[in-house]
Each structure stands twice: as C-alpha cells, then as structure tokens.
Design a protein around this motif. Structure first.
Motif, PDB file in Angstrom:
ATOM      1  N   UNK A   1      38.372 -14.446 -27.262  1.00 13.88           N
ATOM      2  CA  UNK A   1      40.145 -14.726 -27.157  1.00 13.88           C
ATOM      3  C   UNK A   1      39.738 -15.908 -27.383  1.00 13.88           C
ATOM      4  N   UNK A   2      40.720 -15.942 -28.193  1.00 18.42           N
ATOM      5  CA  UNK A   2      41.771 -17.135 -28.819  1.00 18.42           C
ATOM      6  C   UNK A   2      42.052 -18.464 -28.526  1.00 18.42           C
ATOM      7  N   UNK A   3      42.126 -19.688 -29.023  1.00 23.13           N
ATOM      8  CA  UNK A   3      41.659 -20.320 -28.277  1.00 23.13           C
ATOM      9  C   UNK A   3      43.407 -21.411 -28.854  1.00 23.13           C
ATOM     10  N   UNK A   4      43.828 -22.048 -27.452  1.00 25.45           N
ATOM     11  CA  UNK A   4      44.806 -23.122 -28.201  1.00 25.45           C
ATOM     12  C   UNK A   4      44.392 -24.721 -28.049  1.00 25.45           C
ATOM     13  N   UNK A   5      44.399 -25.043 -28.924  1.00 25.86           N
ATOM     14  CA  UNK A   5      43.933 -27.211 -28.964  1.00 25.86           C
ATOM     15  C   UNK A   5      45.568 -27.278 -28.790  1.00 25.86           C
ATOM     16  N   UNK A   6      45.864 -27.896 -27.672  1.00 19.13           N
ATOM     17  CA  UNK A   6      47.056 -28.757 -26.913  1.00 19.13           C
ATOM     18  C   UNK A   6      46.114 -30.029 -27.301  1.00 19.13           C
ATOM     19  N   UNK A   7      47.375 -30.801 -28.508  1.00 16.12           N
ATOM     20  CA  UNK A   7      47.255 -32.561 -28.907  1.00 16.12           C
ATOM     21  C   UNK A   7      48.422 -32.831 -28.004  1.00 16.12           C
ATOM     22  N   UNK A   8      48.101 -33.932 -27.165  1.00 15.87           N
ATOM     23  CA  UNK A   8      49.012 -34.352 -26.045  1.00 15.87           C
ATOM     24  C   UNK A   8      49.306 -35.660 -26.761  1.00 15.87           C
ATOM     25  N   UNK A   9      50.488 -36.530 -26.114  1.00 20.80           N
ATOM     26  CA  UNK A   9      50.380 -37.936 -27.132  1.00 20.80           C
ATOM     27  C   UNK A   9      51.774 -38.665 -27.172  1.00 20.80           C
ATOM     28  N   UNK A  23      41.876 -28.981 -38.812  1.00 18.17           N
ATOM     29  CA  UNK A  23      42.376 -27.642 -39.862  1.00 18.17           C
ATOM     30  C   UNK A  23      41.090 -27.615 -41.085  1.00 18.17           C
ATOM     31  N   UNK A  24      41.296 -29.125 -41.881  1.00 18.83           N
ATOM     32  CA  UNK A  24      39.846 -29.398 -42.875  1.00 18.83           C
ATOM     33  C   UNK A  24      38.693 -28.979 -42.644  1.00 18.83           C
ATOM     34  N   UNK A  25      38.602 -29.557 -41.730  1.00 20.71           N
ATOM     35  CA  UNK A  25      36.957 -29.548 -40.947  1.00 20.71           C
ATOM     36  C   UNK A  25      36.790 -28.427 -40.236  1.00 20.71           C
ATOM     37  N   UNK A  26      37.518 -28.014 -39.836  1.00 24.67           N
ATOM     38  CA  UNK A  26      36.932 -26.997 -38.520  1.00 24.67           C
ATOM     39  C   UNK A  26      38.011 -25.483 -38.623  1.00 24.67           C
ATOM     40  N   UNK A  27      38.992 -25.005 -39.647  1.00 28.08           N
ATOM     41  CA  UNK A  27      39.316 -24.195 -39.654  1.00 28.08           C
ATOM     42  C   UNK A  27      40.355 -24.153 -38.785  1.00 28.08           C
ATOM     43  N   UNK A  28      41.046 -25.100 -38.326  1.00 27.04           N
ATOM     44  CA  UNK A  28      41.898 -24.570 -37.345  1.00 27.04           C
ATOM     45  C   UNK A  28      43.554 -24.635 -37.692  1.00 27.04           C
ATOM     46  N   UNK A  29      44.336 -22.945 -37.627  1.00 28.14           N
ATOM     47  CA  UNK A  29      44.987 -23.443 -38.361  1.00 28.14           C
ATOM     48  C   UNK A  29      46.206 -24.118 -37.447  1.00 28.14           C
ATOM     49  N   UNK A  30      47.506 -24.720 -37.443  1.00 27.95           N
ATOM     50  CA  UNK A  30      48.338 -25.677 -36.919  1.00 27.95           C
ATOM     51  C   UNK A  30      49.887 -25.456 -37.150  1.00 27.95           C
ATOM     52  N   UNK A  64      50.825 -16.935 -33.427  1.00 29.47           N
ATOM     53  CA  UNK A  64      49.689 -17.750 -34.533  1.00 29.47           C
ATOM     54  C   UNK A  64      48.359 -17.157 -33.778  1.00 29.47           C
ATOM     55  N   UNK A  65      48.319 -17.744 -32.485  1.00 27.95           N
ATOM     56  CA  UNK A  65      47.044 -16.439 -31.974  1.00 27.95           C
ATOM     57  C   UNK A  65      46.593 -15.640 -31.768  1.00 27.95           C
ATOM     58  N   UNK A  66      47.551 -14.713 -32.762  1.00 31.06           N
ATOM     59  CA  UNK A  66      47.081 -13.766 -32.571  1.00 31.06           C
ATOM     60  C   UNK A  66      46.929 -13.232 -33.753  1.00 31.06           C
ATOM     61  N   UNK A  67      47.072 -13.712 -35.002  1.00 33.38           N
ATOM     62  CA  UNK A  67      46.602 -14.570 -36.092  1.00 33.38           C
ATOM     63  C   UNK A  67      45.284 -15.054 -36.432  1.00 33.38           C
ATOM     64  N   UNK A  68      45.312 -16.155 -35.582  1.00 30.52           N
ATOM     65  CA  UNK A  68      44.105 -16.742 -35.847  1.00 30.52           C
ATOM     66  C   UNK A  68      43.134 -16.832 -34.409  1.00 30.52           C
TER      67      UNK A  68
END
Length: 168
Positions: A1-9, A23-30, A64-68
């Motif tokens: 299951x793909x994971x979305x990280x919603x950055x609120x602020x 992105x740099x340290x964990x390979x998370x697409x943005x 993006x979640x369909x690809x990452x």
C-alpha cells in the motif's frame, strides 16, 4: 500500500524543506502543490469556492501514489479542504501520515519576506491570516508527527522522527 505524507503548516514554516529532506534521505517522491497551483493560476483557473485546489492536488497525489510507494505533499491547513485531502487519500486506499510542520510566527514571516523561490504569492497580511487559521485548525486534528523547523536545520532529526512512521 502506498503512503502519502501530508505536510501541514502555515506558509514559510519549512514544509518544502522537510519534503526535500524526505526526498534526499528516504527517497520520498514529492508533489509540489505550490507549483501546481501556480500553473493553474497562470492558466486562468480559479479555485473552487468550497474545495479550493483540492480536486487538482488530490488528482496529482493519487497519480504519484500509483507510481511511488512514498509521496509527500504540502497543505497549509488553513482551509477545511486542506484537511479533507488526507481523508480523501485514505478513502482512495492510501496509507496517510499527517505531519505538522511549525516554526514561530516571526520566523515564518521573516522567511516569507526573504523568499526567492517560486511560490503562490501572498501578502504579509494573508500569510499572517493563514498562520492563525492553520494553527487554530490543527489544534483539534489528528497528527502523526510534529516537526519544529524554528531551530537550526537538522535533517537527521527529521529522518529520525519520521522514518519509524514511514516504514510499513
């Protein structure tokens, strides 16, 4: 299951910086919502009176979640539609982590004044309103993590905070 990280602020608290660390340290697409909204504004598209930019941002994140396996996206949290984004992504089958990114108001306003990168333009008054609204709305919301960017930048601290939550 793909994971979305919603950055609120609120504006200029460091959501983009956290996304870059991920992105740099964990390979998370943005998915850069500011870039998307900027493109929509340039094309003459107006936000929905109720949902704002939710439809476009959600579509881009779902694509993006369909690809990452891991995708981050930013939302100020100043509008109900910002918070519905996470709920909609969960309803679409994604695992969602809600992360609050914060910095003192004075720090955020100083960063906003010094910005040179392409962002959705806001005045200092609008940014102050967004700061107040987002902070007030976040108070009653479920959040999985809180990142304070008011201190000197520490990518290792961000990774240490979020990596245990990101792992399936």
């Amino acid at each position: 299951m793909a994971t979305a990280i919603v950055l609120y602020g609120p504006k200029a608290v460091g959501k983009s910086w956290v996304a870059e660390v991920l992105r740099t340290h964990l390979g998370v697409a943005h998915v850069d919502a500011d870039e998307l909204v900027g493109d929509l504004l340039a094309a003459g598209t107006l936000p929905d009176p109720v949902d704002g930019w939710l439809t476009w941002v959600r579509r881009r994140v779902v694509d993006a979640l369909a690809r990452h396996a891991l995708v981050s996206v930013e939302a100020t949290g100043a509008w109900d539609s910002d918070w519905r984004l996470a709920d909609d992504l969960e309803a679409a089958g994604a695992r969602v982590l809600r992360v609050w990114v914060s910095a003192p108001r004075e720090v955020a306003m100083g960063r906003l004044a010094g910005r040179t990168s392409r962002r959705v333009p806001v005045s200092a008054e609008e940014a102050s309103w967004i700061y107040h609204q987002a902070t007030a709305r976040a108070a009653g919301r479920r959040l999985d993590a809180w990142i304070d960017t008011g201190r000197p930048p520490d990518p290792a601290a961000v990774v240490a905070e979020l990596w245990p939550l990101i792992q399936p």
